[in-house]
Design an enzyme around this catalytic site. Structure first.
Site: not given
Ligand SMILES: NC(=O)c1ccc[n+]([C@@H]2O[C@H](COP(=O)([O-])OP(=O)(O)OC[C@H]3O[C@@H](n4cnc5c(N)ncnc54)[C@H](O)[C@@H]3O)[C@@H](O)[C@H]2O)c1
Length: 310
Positions: A11, A88, A148, A151, A175
């Site tokens: 993301v 989630r 959302d 979507r 969410h």
């Molecule tokens: N709000 C929304 O609509 C929405 C949509 C999609 C994903 N998400 C959430 O976003 C988050 C990220 O998803 P993703 O698919 O990118 O995951 P991902 O695993 O691809 O990326 C997460 C990154 O965070 C890094 N990370 C972990 N701890 C850290 C720290 N202390 N400091 C800095 N970086 C750190 C990891 O090394 C990783 O590269 C998840 O919690 C997911 O559920 C939310």
């Protein structure tokens, strides 16, 4: 103006890419905890600049928050995403610690920052940032409703067999798979209520497909989605940096609005240079009011699992 994106994963990188492609920020700083990961993503993205024609500078750092100093906006995407079959809410244990630590680092180096919270469970993570950052409530915005709603529009256009640009609609409340509230009563096709075109069965199907939109993708991809989440964040960042004052449903701290207090939930708001310029109070049907209250109750229960000194 400078934007920081914490978490250079799926993301975070997608969000940085969309921001750079639209060329409205001077710099995007990617931060990750994985050694060299943010630097690598930044370099790869920078090598698309001459191909895609943008001047935004993208840099990366492994945890050096001094590089984020003076950010106008910071996006928190750090944490774990869900796997197929997970909710989630199950991510709270790991992600709460990460989000709290990241917030402290961001605020230390950018006291005037506006934070956009993406990490899940997002409404609860936004609440955590409110309780621990000391920032004014206008400067903490949860991203959920923008995604959302996109979507919802996708599913509406599919059912209507119309182009997406003909469709408008909004999703508010939580969410989460159960707490999302697609406002069918207000959705339109070129200004005409969609209920004029769709049967009750189609309506039920659009609502259900919207609510499980994230879970559907997680099942297909093996992890959660990133293109639409990244695009949704970029729209919010642009509305702030360019002071567009777009109305976007966001998870915001409520103090009496929609009958709720001391909770972050998705409501329509005007987003501009100061962050949340105004929460927009719209009239909900009795059924929508009930569903909004139910979603609030469920989010409150998840918030109860947070461990912090308020
Ligand atoms: N709000 C929304 O609509 C929405 C949509 C999609 C994903 N998400 C959430 O976003 C988050 C990220 O998803 P993703 O698919 O990118 O995951 P991902 O695993 O691809 O990326 C997460 C990154 O965070 C890094 N990370 C972990 N701890 C850290 C720290 N202390 N400091 C800095 N970086 C750190 C990891 O090394 C990783 O590269 C998840 O919690 C997911 O559920 C939310």
């Amino acid at each position: 103006m400078k934007v920081t994106v914490v978490g250079a994963g799926a993301v975070g990188a997608s969000c940085a890419e969309y921001i750079a492609m639209k060329d409205f920020a001077s710099e995007v700083v990617l931060v990750d905890i994985k050694e060299g990961f943010a630097e690598g993503k930044a370099m790869d993205l920078m090598q698309t600049a001459s191909l895609n024609g943008f001047d935004t500078k993208i840099t990366g750092t492994t945890g050096d928050y001094s590089k984020t100093a003076g950010s106008k906006v910071a996006v928190i995407t750090s944490g774990i995403p869900r796997k197929p079959g997970m909710t989630r809410e199950e991510l709270i244990g790991i992600n709460a610690g990460i989000v709290k630590e990241v917030t402290e680092n961001l605020v230390k180096h950018s006291p005037d920052v506006i934070i956009i919270v993406v990490s899940n469970p997002m409404d609860t993570m936004a609440y955590l940032v409110h309780k621990t950052s000391g920032l004014p409530k206008e400067r903490i915005i949860g991203m959920g409703g923008a995604l959302d709603s996109a979507r919802f529009k996708y599913r509406l256009a599919e059912a209507l067999e119309s182009p997406i640009s003909d469709v408008d609609g909004m999703v508010i409340a939580a969410h989460s798979d159960t707490g999302m509230l697609p406002l069918f009563s207000k959705a339109t096709r070129n200004g005409v209520p969609v209920s004029e075109f769709l049967t009750d069965e189609q309506k039920a199907s659009v609502i259900e497909e919207t609510k499980v939109g994230g879970a559907t993708l997680t099942k297909l991809l093996g992890t959660s989605a990133w293109y639409a989440p990244g695009a949704a964040v970029s729209v919010m960042v642009q509305s702030i940096l360019c002071d567009q004052k777009k109305m976007i449903p966001c998870s915001l701290m409520l103090e009496g609005e929609y009958g709720q207090n001391d909770i972050c939930l998705g409501v329509p708001a005007i987003i501009g240079k100061n962050g949340v310029e105004k929460i927009v109070n719209i009239t909900l049907t009795v059924d929508e009011q009930l569903k909004f209250a139910e979603a609030a109750q469920a989010v409150r229960e998840v918030n109860g699992d947070l461990k912090f000194q308020s």
